[in-house]
Design a protein around this motif. Structure first.
Motif, PDB file in Angstrom:
ATOM      1  N   ASP A 179       3.137   3.465   3.049  1.00  0.00           N
ATOM      2  CA  ASP A 179       2.786   4.292   1.887  1.00  0.00           C
ATOM      3  C   ASP A 179       2.398   3.432   0.689  1.00  0.00           C
ATOM      4  OD1 ASP A 179       3.283   6.731   3.191  1.00  0.00           O
ATOM      5  OD2 ASP A 179       5.425   6.582   2.764  1.00  0.00           O
ATOM      6  N   GLU A 180       1.598   2.398   0.933  1.00  0.00           N
ATOM      7  CA  GLU A 180       1.149   1.520  -0.145  1.00  0.00           C
ATOM      8  C   GLU A 180      -0.362   1.572  -0.288  1.00  0.00           C
ATOM      9  OE1 GLU A 180       2.778  -2.346  -1.054  1.00  0.00           O
ATOM     10  OE2 GLU A 180       4.264  -2.098   0.541  1.00  0.00           O
ATOM     11  N   THR A 181      -0.814   1.536  -1.535  1.00  0.00           N
ATOM     12  CA  THR A 181      -2.234   1.513  -1.851  1.00  0.00           C
ATOM     13  C   THR A 181      -2.524   0.297  -2.715  1.00  0.00           C
ATOM     14  OG1 THR A 181      -2.388   3.925  -1.776  1.00  0.00           O
ATOM     15  CG2 THR A 181      -4.142   2.759  -2.936  1.00  0.00           C
ATOM     16  N   LEU A 182      -3.645  -0.353  -2.417  1.00  0.00           N
ATOM     17  CA  LEU A 182      -4.082  -1.492  -3.209  1.00  0.00           C
ATOM     18  C   LEU A 182      -5.159  -1.025  -4.175  1.00  0.00           C
ATOM     19  CD1 LEU A 182      -3.774  -4.662  -3.409  1.00  0.00           C
ATOM     20  CD2 LEU A 182      -5.890  -4.758  -2.066  1.00  0.00           C
ATOM     21  N   TYR A 183      -4.975  -1.349  -5.450  1.00  0.00           N
ATOM     22  CA  TYR A 183      -5.949  -1.013  -6.486  1.00  0.00           C
ATOM     23  C   TYR A 183      -6.503  -2.314  -7.062  1.00  0.00           C
ATOM     24  CZ  TYR A 183      -3.741   3.635  -6.440  1.00  0.00           C
ATOM     25  OH  TYR A 183      -3.245   4.861  -6.078  1.00  0.00           O
ATOM     26  N   TYR A 184      -7.832  -2.394  -7.160  1.00  0.00           N
ATOM     27  CA  TYR A 184      -8.388  -3.620  -7.751  1.00  0.00           C
ATOM     28  C   TYR A 184      -9.735  -3.333  -8.406  1.00  0.00           C
ATOM     29  CZ  TYR A 184     -11.249  -3.961  -3.498  1.00  0.00           C
ATOM     30  OH  TYR A 184     -12.134  -3.706  -2.459  1.00  0.00           O
ATOM     31  N   ILE A 196      -5.606  -6.366 -10.241  1.00  0.00           N
ATOM     32  CA  ILE A 196      -5.187  -5.983  -8.893  1.00  0.00           C
ATOM     33  C   ILE A 196      -3.713  -5.607  -8.919  1.00  0.00           C
ATOM     34  CG2 ILE A 196      -4.639  -8.370  -8.243  1.00  0.00           C
ATOM     35  CD1 ILE A 196      -5.592  -7.646  -5.376  1.00  0.00           C
ATOM     36  N   ALA A 197      -3.350  -4.596  -8.128  1.00  0.00           N
ATOM     37  CA  ALA A 197      -1.952  -4.167  -8.040  1.00  0.00           C
ATOM     38  C   ALA A 197      -1.734  -3.405  -6.744  1.00  0.00           C
ATOM     39  CB  ALA A 197      -1.566  -3.291  -9.233  1.00  0.00           C
ATOM     40  N   ARG A 198      -0.529  -3.505  -6.243  1.00  0.00           N
ATOM     41  CA  ARG A 198      -0.097  -2.692  -5.116  1.00  0.00           C
ATOM     42  C   ARG A 198       0.843  -1.626  -5.630  1.00  0.00           C
ATOM     43  NH1 ARG A 198       2.851  -6.893  -1.641  1.00  0.00           N
ATOM     44  NH2 ARG A 198       3.918  -5.020  -0.943  1.00  0.00           N
TER      45      ARG A 198
END
Length: 255
Positions: A179-184, A196-198
């Motif tokens: 249930d993790e999403t990477l945003y960058y 960038i963040a998880r």
């Protein structure tokens, strides 16, 4: 011999207690008082918990904004005392790690007028971030790991999305990301993203985490910083990123 006539005192029947109607009324009153007592005890427990929790918070945090000079690796930092989360770290000198809690967007440590914000437990309204500063243990920070690690862990079943101007990609549970999403945000001039963040997404039957997002970055000569922040900050990620860089730079003592 003539005996006087004996008088026999009637023996009364055993006391059978109140009638059924009286019994129901008595039970009702006893239940009423029992519930009232429970409600009173619960209210007192909540009040005591709030007061005790506030005392614990105040005992563990400082209101002094005076800088403490610490040395981690080859870097010298001046950090306000009221940003340190743990009392045993509020000591000037050489140390291995600094654990901080900072109010945003004021970028302030603990103050009495911010007590409610520092004890807020709602993911929708929390305005504090956790910052951990330590000596570097890795060759790359999160931005540097984008191509080498995270691009290979993207869930192929879920297409990328655009969220607040960020590219959002789901990470594959098969690689250990549940249930993790990477945003960058890609950079126009560099191979490294500008942000960038998880983030942990609310899973089935699970409430959103208080500080659902995490990023890490290098700063100074030898330091790495791990930052946990609320998912609501993603809406203003560029401003948050710039303010975070500015705060970290303000800690550094120029040789």
């Amino acid at each position: 011999m003539t005996h006087a006539p004996s008088t026999t005192t009637p023996v009364s029947a055993p006391d059978e207690g109140p009638q059924i109607s009286d019994g129901l009324a008595g039970l009702a009153w006893r239940a009423f008082w029992a519930l009232g007592a429970l409600a009173l005890v619960s209210a007192l427990m909540v009040l005591a918990g709030n007061l005790y929790g506030e005392r614990l918070l105040r005992a563990n945090l400082s209101t002094s904004a005076e800088p403490l000079q610490i040395v981690i690796g080859n870097d010298v930092l001046d950090v306000p005392e009221n940003m340190f989360r743990h009392a045993d770290q509020r000591v000037a000198g050489i140390t291995n790690r600094a654990e901080l809690k900072v109010h945003w967007p004021e970028r302030s440590g603990y103050r009495t007028d911010l007590a409610d914000a520092f004890s807020d437990t709602s993911p929708e309204t929390v305005q504090t971030v956790l910052i951990s500063i330590a000596r570097r243990q890795w060759l790359l920070d999160m931005a540097g790991r984008l191509d080498l690690v995270y691009q290979k862990a993207i869930d192929p079943a879920k297409p990328p999305r655009s969220v607040h101007g960020l590219t959002a990609v789901a990470l594959d549970p098969a690689h250990g990301y549940v249930d993790e999403t990477l945003y960058y945000a890609p950079s126009a001039t560099s191979a490294l993203p500008v942000f960038i963040a998880r983030c942990n997404e609310p899973g089935a039957g699970r409430e959103a985490l208080l500080l659902a997002c995490e990023t890490d970055l290098f700063f100074g000569e030898t330091l790495e910083v791990r930052v946990r922040f609320p998912a609501t900050f993603l809406a203003d990620w560029a401003e948050f990123s710039a303010e975070l860089d500015s705060l970290l730079e303000s800690f550094l003592v120029t040789p």
